[in-house]
Design a protein around this motif. Structure first.
Motif, PDB file in Angstrom:
ATOM      1  N   TRP A 181       6.963  54.243  51.764  1.00 33.89           N
ATOM      2  CA  TRP A 181       8.372  53.920  51.987  1.00 33.89           C
ATOM      3  C   TRP A 181       9.144  55.209  51.774  1.00 33.89           C
ATOM      4  O   TRP A 181       9.020  55.848  50.725  1.00 33.89           O
ATOM      5  CB  TRP A 181       8.871  52.866  51.007  1.00 33.89           C
ATOM      6  N   ALA A 224       9.279  52.649  56.728  1.00 32.55           N
ATOM      7  CA  ALA A 224       8.175  52.092  55.940  1.00 32.55           C
ATOM      8  C   ALA A 224       6.951  51.862  56.821  1.00 32.55           C
ATOM      9  O   ALA A 224       7.063  51.482  57.986  1.00 32.55           O
ATOM     10  CB  ALA A 224       8.593  50.778  55.298  1.00 32.55           C
ATOM     11  N   ILE A 242      15.158  48.185  52.942  1.00 26.24           N
ATOM     12  CA  ILE A 242      14.155  48.049  51.885  1.00 26.24           C
ATOM     13  C   ILE A 242      14.894  47.671  50.613  1.00 26.24           C
ATOM     14  O   ILE A 242      15.864  48.341  50.241  1.00 26.24           O
ATOM     15  CB  ILE A 242      13.410  49.388  51.689  1.00 26.24           C
TER      16      ILE A 242
END
Length: 122
Positions: free
Chosen positions: A50, A66, A78
């Motif tokens: 990520w 990601a 995220i």
């Protein structure tokens, strides 16, 4: 932002506040091409990565790229609090090594343009 698994991880999940302040707020880089966005934080576990380009420290919501246990990745949102909380201990199998799944922050990562991240080129 809370840290539930710091004792297991052995280091802070979130960068120091002074570093967090340098990361653009959510939507601040909207007009920028994905290749030109600067990625400020790298998290990883196993075959997953990520990369964070924007963050809202108050909510823990971030925007970045990601790749989760798959060769290709994608841009999206995220939730860092959920990422920090992820801690799985797989059921042991006879003869197999059973390692816990815990997301770590790459402590040596320095801000890098997305176009210069090798994982994003594949």
């Amino acid at each position: 932002m809370p840290e539930q698994n710091r004792h297991v991880r052995g280091h802070e999940f979130y960068p120091p506040f002074a570093d967090l302040e340098k990361i653009p707020a959510l939507y601040a880089t909207d007009g920028q091409s994905f290749e030109e966005k600067t990625l400020h934080i790298h998290y990883f576990t196993g075959g997953s990565d990520w990369y964070i380009a924007e963050v809202d420290p108050a909510s823990g919501l971030a925007f970045g790229w990601a790749r989760v246990n798959y060769p290709e990745g994608e841009w999206g949102y995220i939730h860092l609090v959920e990422l920090e909380e992820l801690y799985l201990t797989p059921a042991p199998r006879p003869g197999a090594l059973s390692l816990p799944i815990l997301v770590e922050r790459d402590l040596d990562f320095t801000p890098t343009r997305a176009a210069d991240i090798p994982a994003m080129a594949s």
